[in-house]
Design a protein around this motif. Structure first.
Motif, PDB file in Angstrom:
ATOM      1  N   ALA A   1       0.831  -1.215   0.000  1.00 47.82           N
ATOM      2  CA  ALA A   1       0.000   0.000   0.000  1.00 47.82           C
ATOM      3  C   ALA A   1       0.861   1.259   0.000  1.00 47.82           C
ATOM      4  N   VAL A   2       1.936   1.265   0.806  1.00 47.42           N
ATOM      5  CA  VAL A   2       2.847   2.414   0.839  1.00 47.42           C
ATOM      6  C   VAL A   2       3.524   2.595  -0.514  1.00 47.42           C
ATOM      7  N   LEU A   3       3.908   1.493  -1.118  1.00 45.26           N
ATOM      8  CA  LEU A   3       4.568   1.534  -2.420  1.00 45.26           C
ATOM      9  C   LEU A   3       3.656   2.168  -3.476  1.00 45.26           C
ATOM     10  N   GLU A   4       2.404   1.784  -3.485  1.00 45.65           N
ATOM     11  CA  GLU A   4       1.469   2.342  -4.465  1.00 45.65           C
ATOM     12  C   GLU A   4       1.280   3.842  -4.261  1.00 45.65           C
ATOM     13  N   LYS A   5       1.168   4.268  -3.000  1.00 48.10           N
ATOM     14  CA  LYS A   5       1.026   5.697  -2.714  1.00 48.10           C
ATOM     15  C   LYS A   5       2.284   6.463  -3.130  1.00 48.10           C
ATOM     16  N   TRP A   6       3.433   5.882  -2.847  1.00 43.38           N
ATOM     17  CA  TRP A   6       4.709   6.522  -3.204  1.00 43.38           C
ATOM     18  C   TRP A   6       4.820   6.686  -4.713  1.00 43.38           C
ATOM     19  N   MET A   7       4.431   5.654  -5.486  1.00 46.69           N
ATOM     20  CA  MET A   7       4.495   5.727  -6.940  1.00 46.69           C
ATOM     21  C   MET A   7       3.560   6.800  -7.492  1.00 46.69           C
ATOM     22  N   GLU A   8       2.385   6.927  -6.890  1.00 48.98           N
ATOM     23  CA  GLU A   8       1.452   7.984  -7.315  1.00 48.98           C
ATOM     24  C   GLU A   8       2.083   9.363  -7.131  1.00 48.98           C
ATOM     25  N   LEU A   9       2.795   9.523  -6.036  1.00 48.97           N
ATOM     26  CA  LEU A   9       3.432  10.800  -5.732  1.00 48.97           C
ATOM     27  C   LEU A   9       4.605  11.089  -6.663  1.00 48.97           C
ATOM     28  N   LYS A  10       5.423  10.076  -6.969  1.00 49.17           N
ATOM     29  CA  LYS A  10       6.660  10.266  -7.721  1.00 49.17           C
ATOM     30  C   LYS A  10       6.454  10.272  -9.236  1.00 49.17           C
ATOM     31  N   ARG A  11       5.476   9.527  -9.722  1.00 53.69           N
ATOM     32  CA  ARG A  11       5.336   9.290 -11.155  1.00 53.69           C
ATOM     33  C   ARG A  11       5.350  10.572 -12.006  1.00 53.69           C
TER      34      ARG A  11
END
Length: 442
Positions: free
Chosen positions: A65-75
């Motif tokens: 879940a943290v990984l998905e949120k992080w990717m949304e932020l960084k993408r």
């Protein structure tokens, strides 16, 4: 975060102190103390616990879940190539290993086991460090979002990266290398014709594979299927044929070897920067090449695509000084080269971008072999350019800007040992100025 120490008097007239601080909108206090230094110690302890996350209310969440949120932020802020590298590390290594864990279950011991397993698979230390850099960003994001109290990767022994020794061509080697390159498209085409004349002399089964691949223009997959061979066997036979003949033409029909590698040596441009160079990046009047983009080829949404993206860093956006001789060679190349859809300086006969691996395999490495030189990387031509500037005693600041280094520290760390060769001469000059000057004054 700042706190304070407040004081008051009791009914008996004695002085008392206590520490105060704030966690979000809620004020907090320590116990009343009979000495001020004790209240100050309470404040230091409280602020330390807040900074280290010990007073946070932890929101338990899974690593996925943290990984998905992080990717949304960084993408939105990542270059396609960087995004591809991150996604590769996540899909191949991080999610398979940690995807089923709660974030607070990932301990330093678990991470050390992970690193050991990566080593056992034969991955290089540099690759492991790059994977850990991505993982470290996930943990840092989780700490900021109060999902964990601290980053467990900070307590883990990471692989040590030895500083690689740089290689570069000396002046005589440059001349040998350049002499083997076809100077124009006609000479390059003649080199290909010479190759085709030598095909009948190849022994079987090399000859059959080479004819199918280069004459009949068949793909490796079809050759393997028709000959009932593994694709790896077909590739190894093509590689063997290249060793025998010392030259195999590229199937992209690129004939600009001379000017391509000459610019690499005389400008220090990175491979992606050269492949992404457009004609409007060349300022013929001021004799400069403007580096504004780099070409990258990779998978986006599962499909291989060409992308013109910004260079490696902000410092990589630079204007390079070039000589009139180099511009003259570029003018000749412009008259002979095909028209590119993106106004690329270097492209195939069909006007398509060049593929980096193909360029290295069928152009760069054979040229080194024909010149009788050791095998080097294309990036070593960049080191060659730097070594030439240092030999000419150009200032380190100028070298930094020409190479597009973000910091002069990078320039010194990479090429400092080459500059050290001039130190004894510099020391002798300094001594002569000081001592001779003092002798004259007497």
């Amino acid at each position: 975060m700042k706190g304070y120490v407040e004081g008051r008097r009791t009914r008996e007239g004695e002085k008392r102190w206590r520490a105060g601080w704030r966690i979000g909108p809620r004020p907090a206090h320590g116990p009343w103390r009979n000495k001020r230094f004790k209240a100050e110690a309470d404040l230091r302890q409280a602020l330390h616990e807040i900074d280290s996350g010990q007073n946070w209310s932890i929101q338990r969440v899974s690593y996925r879940a943290v990984l998905e949120k992080w990717m949304e932020l960084k993408r939105p802020n990542l270059k396609p190539s960087t995004l591809n590298d991150y996604q590769s590390a996540i899909d191949r290594y991080l999610l398979p290993r940690f995807g089923h864990y709660q974030l607070d279950q990932i301990s330093p011991a678990l991470l050390e086991d992970f690193i050991a397993d990566l080593r056992n698979t034969g991955l290089k230390a540099k690759t492991i460090v790059e994977i850990l850099r991505v993982l470290n960003q996930h943990f840092r994001y989780a700490v900021r979002r109060h999902h964990i109290r601290y980053n467990p990767l900070t307590d883990v022994e990471k692989p040590r990266l030895d500083k690689p020794e740089i290689d570069f061509l000396r002046v005589e080697e440059i001349r040998k290398f350049v002499a083997t390159l076809p100077r124009d498209w006609k000479t390059s085409e003649q080199l290909q014709k010479s190759f085709f004349n030598r095909i009948p002399k190849l022994p079987e089964p090399l000859r059959g594979v080479v004819i199918r691949y280069y004459v009949q223009n068949q793909k490796v997959e079809r050759i393997a299927r028709d000959l009932s061979l593994a694709e790896g066997t077909v590739k190894s036979r093509l590689h063997r044929a290249r060793q025998v003949l010392q030259f195999l033409p590229s199937r992209n029909d690129f004939h600009g070897d001379y000017i391509f590698f000459l610019i690499a040596i005389l400008s220090g441009m990175r491979l992606g920067e050269l492949l992404g160079l457009q004609w409007n990046d060349i300022d013929w009047e001021t004799k400069k090449i403007r580096v504004r983009r780099a070409l990258w080829r990779g998978k986006i949404n599962g499909k291989w695509q060409w992308v013109l993206q910004r260079p490696k860093s902000k410092a990589a956006l630079r204007d390079l000084d070039v000589s009139e001789d180099l511009l003259q060679e570029l003018r000749k190349h412009r008259l002979a080269c095909p028209k590119s859809h993106n106004e690329l300086v270097f492209c195939t006969q069909a006007g398509e971008p060049l593929e980096a691996r193909s360029l290295m395999r069928w152009h760069f490495e054979p040229a080194l072999k024909r010149a009788g030189l050791r095998k080097i990387r294309f990036h070593d031509l960049r080191h060659t350019y730097a070594s030439l500037l240092i030999a000419q005693k150009e200032s380190p600041k100028y070298i930094q800007t020409q190479l597009g280094h973000a910091s002069i520290k990078t320039t010194f760390d990479t090429y400092g040992h080459l500059m050290e060769e001039t130190n004894p001469v510099a020391a002798a000059r300094l001594s002569a100025v000081v001592l001779n000057g003092s002798a004259k004054s007497r």
